[in-house]
Scaffold this motif. Structure first.
Motif, PDB file in Angstrom:
ATOM      1  N   TRP A   1     -44.558 -44.171  10.872  1.00 39.32           N
ATOM      2  CA  TRP A   1     -44.093 -42.797  10.980  1.00 39.32           C
ATOM      3  C   TRP A   1     -43.549 -42.292   9.645  1.00 39.32           C
ATOM      4  CZ3 TRP A   1     -44.958 -38.714  13.641  1.00 39.32           C
ATOM      5  CH2 TRP A   1     -45.414 -38.813  14.963  1.00 39.32           C
ATOM      6  N   ARG A   2     -42.960 -43.176   8.875  1.00 44.30           N
ATOM      7  CA  ARG A   2     -42.438 -42.769   7.567  1.00 44.30           C
ATOM      8  C   ARG A   2     -43.559 -42.223   6.685  1.00 44.30           C
ATOM      9  NH1 ARG A   2     -41.732 -44.737   2.435  1.00 44.30           N
ATOM     10  NH2 ARG A   2     -39.701 -44.305   1.431  1.00 44.30           N
ATOM     11  N   THR A   3     -44.673 -42.931   6.612  1.00 47.51           N
ATOM     12  CA  THR A   3     -45.806 -42.495   5.799  1.00 47.51           C
ATOM     13  C   THR A   3     -46.467 -41.261   6.403  1.00 47.51           C
ATOM     14  OG1 THR A   3     -46.207 -44.756   5.043  1.00 47.51           O
ATOM     15  CG2 THR A   3     -48.031 -43.202   4.851  1.00 47.51           C
ATOM     16  N   ALA A   4     -46.589 -41.252   7.723  1.00 41.61           N
ATOM     17  CA  ALA A   4     -47.235 -40.122   8.392  1.00 41.61           C
ATOM     18  C   ALA A   4     -46.428 -38.837   8.195  1.00 41.61           C
ATOM     19  CB  ALA A   4     -47.390 -40.426   9.881  1.00 41.61           C
ATOM     20  N   MET A   5     -45.098 -38.929   8.280  1.00 42.89           N
ATOM     21  CA  MET A   5     -44.254 -37.757   8.050  1.00 42.89           C
ATOM     22  C   MET A   5     -44.392 -37.254   6.621  1.00 42.89           C
ATOM     23  SD  MET A   5     -40.663 -38.573  10.049  1.00 42.89           S
ATOM     24  CE  MET A   5     -39.908 -37.028   9.507  1.00 42.89           C
ATOM     25  N   GLU A   6     -44.413 -38.175   5.682  1.00 43.02           N
ATOM     26  CA  GLU A   6     -44.536 -37.786   4.273  1.00 43.02           C
ATOM     27  C   GLU A   6     -45.807 -36.980   4.051  1.00 43.02           C
ATOM     28  OE1 GLU A   6     -43.541 -37.244   0.462  1.00 43.02           O
ATOM     29  OE2 GLU A   6     -42.277 -38.462   1.776  1.00 43.02           O
ATOM     30  N   GLN A   7     -46.927 -37.447   4.609  1.00 45.33           N
ATOM     31  CA  GLN A   7     -48.191 -36.733   4.455  1.00 45.33           C
ATOM     32  C   GLN A   7     -48.185 -35.412   5.213  1.00 45.33           C
ATOM     33  OE1 GLN A   7     -51.218 -40.610   4.001  1.00 45.33           O
ATOM     34  NE2 GLN A   7     -51.494 -39.102   5.617  1.00 45.33           N
ATOM     35  N   ALA A   8     -47.689 -35.435   6.453  1.00 52.91           N
ATOM     36  CA  ALA A   8     -47.764 -34.261   7.315  1.00 52.91           C
ATOM     37  C   ALA A   8     -46.858 -33.132   6.843  1.00 52.91           C
ATOM     38  CB  ALA A   8     -47.401 -34.649   8.745  1.00 52.91           C
ATOM     39  N   LEU A   9     -45.734 -33.469   6.233  1.00 50.75           N
ATOM     40  CA  LEU A   9     -44.782 -32.448   5.814  1.00 50.75           C
ATOM     41  C   LEU A   9     -44.932 -32.055   4.355  1.00 50.75           C
ATOM     42  CD1 LEU A   9     -41.519 -33.701   7.582  1.00 50.75           C
ATOM     43  CD2 LEU A   9     -43.144 -31.972   8.385  1.00 50.75           C
ATOM     44  N   TYR A  10     -45.194 -33.045   3.479  1.00 49.99           N
ATOM     45  CA  TYR A  10     -45.102 -32.796   2.048  1.00 49.99           C
ATOM     46  C   TYR A  10     -46.382 -33.112   1.273  1.00 49.99           C
ATOM     47  CZ  TYR A  10     -40.310 -32.953   3.662  1.00 49.99           C
ATOM     48  OH  TYR A  10     -39.146 -32.739   4.384  1.00 49.99           O
ATOM     49  N   GLY A  11     -47.424 -33.561   1.951  1.00 47.93           N
ATOM     50  CA  GLY A  11     -48.697 -33.810   1.294  1.00 47.93           C
ATOM     51  C   GLY A  11     -49.365 -32.516   0.861  1.00 47.93           C
ATOM     52  N   PRO A  12     -50.515 -32.590   0.192  1.00 44.81           N
ATOM     53  CA  PRO A  12     -51.195 -31.382  -0.302  1.00 44.81           C
ATOM     54  C   PRO A  12     -51.458 -30.339   0.777  1.00 44.81           C
ATOM     55  CG  PRO A  12     -52.189 -33.365  -1.239  1.00 44.81           C
ATOM     56  CD  PRO A  12     -51.210 -33.838  -0.200  1.00 44.81           C
ATOM     57  N   GLU A  13     -51.749 -30.790   2.004  1.00 45.40           N
ATOM     58  CA  GLU A  13     -51.983 -29.866   3.120  1.00 45.40           C
ATOM     59  C   GLU A  13     -50.833 -29.906   4.115  1.00 45.40           C
ATOM     60  OE1 GLU A  13     -54.557 -27.850   3.086  1.00 45.40           O
ATOM     61  OE2 GLU A  13     -55.213 -28.752   1.196  1.00 45.40           O
ATOM     62  N   GLY A  14     -49.672 -30.356   3.656  1.00 45.69           N
ATOM     63  CA  GLY A  14     -48.536 -30.543   4.544  1.00 45.69           C
ATOM     64  C   GLY A  14     -47.905 -29.246   5.023  1.00 45.69           C
ATOM     65  N   PHE A  15     -47.143 -29.369   6.084  1.00 45.09           N
ATOM     66  CA  PHE A  15     -46.521 -28.227   6.742  1.00 45.09           C
ATOM     67  C   PHE A  15     -45.670 -27.398   5.780  1.00 45.09           C
ATOM     68  CE2 PHE A  15     -42.923 -26.457   9.203  1.00 45.09           C
ATOM     69  CZ  PHE A  15     -43.616 -25.696  10.124  1.00 45.09           C
ATOM     70  N   TYR A  16     -44.908 -28.057   4.912  1.00 39.38           N
ATOM     71  CA  TYR A  16     -44.007 -27.337   4.013  1.00 39.38           C
ATOM     72  C   TYR A  16     -44.672 -26.899   2.721  1.00 39.38           C
ATOM     73  CZ  TYR A  16     -40.058 -28.152   7.035  1.00 39.38           C
ATOM     74  OH  TYR A  16     -39.196 -28.129   8.105  1.00 39.38           O
ATOM     75  N   ARG A  17     -45.947 -27.141   2.581  1.00 41.73           N
ATOM     76  CA  ARG A  17     -46.681 -26.670   1.400  1.00 41.73           C
ATOM     77  C   ARG A  17     -47.727 -25.620   1.746  1.00 41.73           C
ATOM     78  NH1 ARG A  17     -45.603 -29.391  -3.243  1.00 41.73           N
ATOM     79  NH2 ARG A  17     -44.701 -31.476  -3.125  1.00 41.73           N
ATOM     80  N   ARG A  18     -47.883 -25.331   3.020  1.00 43.79           N
ATOM     81  CA  ARG A  18     -48.907 -24.370   3.416  1.00 43.79           C
ATOM     82  C   ARG A  18     -48.477 -22.952   3.073  1.00 43.79           C
ATOM     83  NH1 ARG A  18     -51.862 -26.184   9.028  1.00 43.79           N
ATOM     84  NH2 ARG A  18     -52.531 -28.238   8.302  1.00 43.79           N
ATOM     85  N   PRO A  19     -49.426 -22.094   2.648  1.00 41.53           N
ATOM     86  CA  PRO A  19     -49.089 -20.694   2.369  1.00 41.53           C
ATOM     87  C   PRO A  19     -48.797 -19.953   3.672  1.00 41.53           C
ATOM     88  CG  PRO A  19     -51.459 -21.029   2.238  1.00 41.53           C
ATOM     89  CD  PRO A  19     -50.849 -22.391   2.411  1.00 41.53           C
ATOM     90  N   GLY A  20     -48.172 -18.787   3.527  1.00 44.44           N
ATOM     91  CA  GLY A  20     -47.881 -17.988   4.705  1.00 44.44           C
ATOM     92  C   GLY A  20     -46.392 -17.741   4.859  1.00 44.44           C
ATOM     93  N   ALA A  21     -45.995 -17.438   6.075  1.00 42.86           N
ATOM     94  CA  ALA A  21     -44.605 -17.045   6.336  1.00 42.86           C
ATOM     95  C   ALA A  21     -43.630 -18.190   6.193  1.00 42.86           C
ATOM     96  CB  ALA A  21     -44.498 -16.450   7.748  1.00 42.86           C
ATOM     97  N   GLY A  22     -44.130 -19.426   6.233  1.00 48.41           N
ATOM     98  CA  GLY A  22     -43.243 -20.564   6.056  1.00 48.41           C
ATOM     99  C   GLY A  22     -42.514 -20.952   7.331  1.00 48.41           C
ATOM    100  N   PRO A  23     -41.511 -21.821   7.209  1.00 47.35           N
ATOM    101  CA  PRO A  23     -40.813 -22.343   8.384  1.00 47.35           C
ATOM    102  C   PRO A  23     -40.211 -21.268   9.280  1.00 47.35           C
ATOM    103  CG  PRO A  23     -40.260 -23.622   6.435  1.00 47.35           C
ATOM    104  CD  PRO A  23     -41.050 -22.454   5.965  1.00 47.35           C
TER     105      PRO A  23
END
Length: 345
Positions: free
Chosen positions: A10-32
Motif C-alpha cells: 500500500w505504501r508504494t501504491a499510494m505513492e504512485q496513485a497520489l504523487y506519480g506522473p498521473e497521480g491524483f494530486y498532479r492531475r490538472p483541473g479543479a484539484g482536491p
C-alpha cells in the motif's frame, strides 16, 4: 479475480496513485476542492489561523519577518484567507508577513501576488507552519492479521483494489506496531488491520525541522492509542463521496493519523541521533474544537436585538456563527486532532 499485472504494498501504491506522473494530486483541473471539503474552505478557519499567527508573533517578539507556511495548500484558499484577514485585522503585522503556500500542483490562477508558491517547504521558518490534512495523505504500509493468526503486510492490485497477504513486517515496522498499534495475533483476531505510521512520523519530524523559531501544527483525522480502529481507516474520496480505496489515481487515498506517534517521533529522532532533544521544543495534542475555542472561535449566535438595529450585521453574524459551528462540531471537523510543536518560543 482478473489477472494482476503487479502486486504492490500500500505504501508504494499510494505513492504512485497520489504523487506519480498521473497521480491524483498532479492531475490538472479543479484539484482536491472538487472532491472533498476541508476546514481550509471555511472562511472562519482563516480567521482562527490568523489569530494563532498573531499569538505566535507576540511570543516571538514581533520579528522583522513573520512567516506563514501552508503545507499541502491545495488551491491556496487558506493562505489567501489568512493574508486577507490579517491585512484587515492587524495591518502592521501583515506588513511583516511572508506567506508561503506549498503544493505539488502549479500555482492557481487568481492567487494574491503576496502569496509565494513553491513545491517544498522553506527552511529557517520564523513564525507558523500549518499542515492541514496533509499527514493523512503521507504514504503508509498496511498490516493485517490473516486467518492463520499472523500479521503480514498487505499487497494491493493498483487497478482493482484487490488485496492479498504479503511478507511479514520488517524489524522497523514490527517495532512500530508493537509500540503504537499492537495487533493481537491468533484465530480470533483475523481481519484486524493497522496503518503503519513510520512515514508520517518522519514527515512530521521534517516539518518541525523547518522551524527556526515558531510553531508547527498538524491538523488531521486522527486517533490515539486509547482508541485505534480495529479494522483500520484506509479509504478513498471522489467528488465529495467516500469510495473504495482503489489506487489507480482516480481518487484520493487517505488514512487517519496516529498523532500520538507523530508527537513522540520528535523524541525518538533525538535518541536516534544521539543528541538530547531541544528543550525548547514542546508538543500539545488536542482537538480542533478545543483549540479553536481557546482562540475565541465558537458557534454562538449574535444577539437577536442586533436584527432590529443592524439587520445586515445580524445576518453576517449568523453566517459566521454557522461557519464556526461547522469547524467546532465534535462529530465533524471539530473532532480533528491538532498536534502543535513549539520551537524556541
Amino acid at each position: 479475480m482478473a489477472a494482476v499485472t503487479e502486486w504492490l504494498t500500500w505504501r508504494t501504491a499510494m505513492e504512485q496513485a497520489l504523487y506519480g506522473p498521473e497521480g491524483f494530486y498532479r492531475r490538472p483541473g479543479a484539484g482536491p476542492a472538487a472532491h472533498f471539503r476541508t476546514s481550509a474552505h471555511n472562511p472562519v478557519f482563516a480567521e482562527a489561523v490568523g489569530r494563532l499567527l498573531l499569538r505566535v508573533d507576540e511570543r516571538l517578539g514581533a520579528p522583522a519577518r513573520l512567516d506563514f507556511v501552508d503545507m499541502a495548500a491545495g488551491g491556496g484558499e487558506l493562505t489567501a484567507g489568512v493574508v486577507e484577514w490579517l491585512t484587515a485585522a492587524a495591518p502592521e503585522v501583515a506588513a511583516r508577513l511572508r506567506a508561503v503556500a506549498v503544493d505539488l500542483r502549479p500555482r492557481p490562477e487568481g492567487l494574491p501576488e503576496a502569496v509565494e508558491w513553491t513545491g517544498s517547504a522553506p527552511s529557517g521558518v520564523v513564525g507558523l507552519l500549518i499542515a492541514n490534512e496533509w499527514l493523512d495523505n503521507v504514504v503508509c504500509d498496511v498490516a493485517e492479521v490473516g486467518a492463520d493468526g499472523v500479521a503480514r503486510i498487505v499487497e494491493v492490485d493498483p487497478d482493482s483494489g484487490d488485496e492479498r497477504a504479503g511478507e511479514l513486517p520488517d524489524a522497523a515496522q514490527q517495532a512500530w506496531l508493537e509500540r503504537w498499534w499492537p495487533l493481537s495475533e491468533g484465530g480470533d483476531s483475523a481481519g484486524a488491520r493497522a496503518e503503519i505510521g513510520l512515514d508520517r512520523d518522519a514527515a512530521w519530524r521534517s516539518v518541525v525541522d523547518r522551524l527556526e523559531r515558531g510553531v508547527a501544527v498538524a491538523v488531521d483525522y486522527s486517533h490515539t492509542a486509547a482508541g485505534r480502529p480495529r479494522f483500520g481507516t484506509l479509504t478513498g474520496y471522489r467528488e465529495g463521496h467516500q469510495v473504495p480505496a482503489v489506487p489507480d489515481g482516480s481518487c484520493d487515498i487517505t488514512a487517519h493519523v496516529a498523532l500520538d506517534a507523530c508527537a513522540a517521533a520528535l523524541d525518538s529522532a533525538a535518541l536516534d541521533s544521539g543528541a538530547p532533544r531541544d528543550p525548547m521544543v514542546e508538543t500539545v495534542l488536542t482537538t480542533q474544537r478545543e483549540y479553536l475555542r481557546e482562540l475565541g472561535i465558537s458557534g454562538a449566535r449574535p444577539d437577536l436585538a442586533l436584527a432590529a438595529s443592524d439587520p445586515l450585521g445580524y445576518l453576517r453574524g449568523l453566517s459566521r456563527a454557522s461557519a464556526a459551528a461547522e469547524l467546532t462540531d465534535p462529530g465533524g471537523l471539530g473532532g480533528f486532532g491538532w498536534l502543535l510543536a513549539f520551537a524556541g518560543c
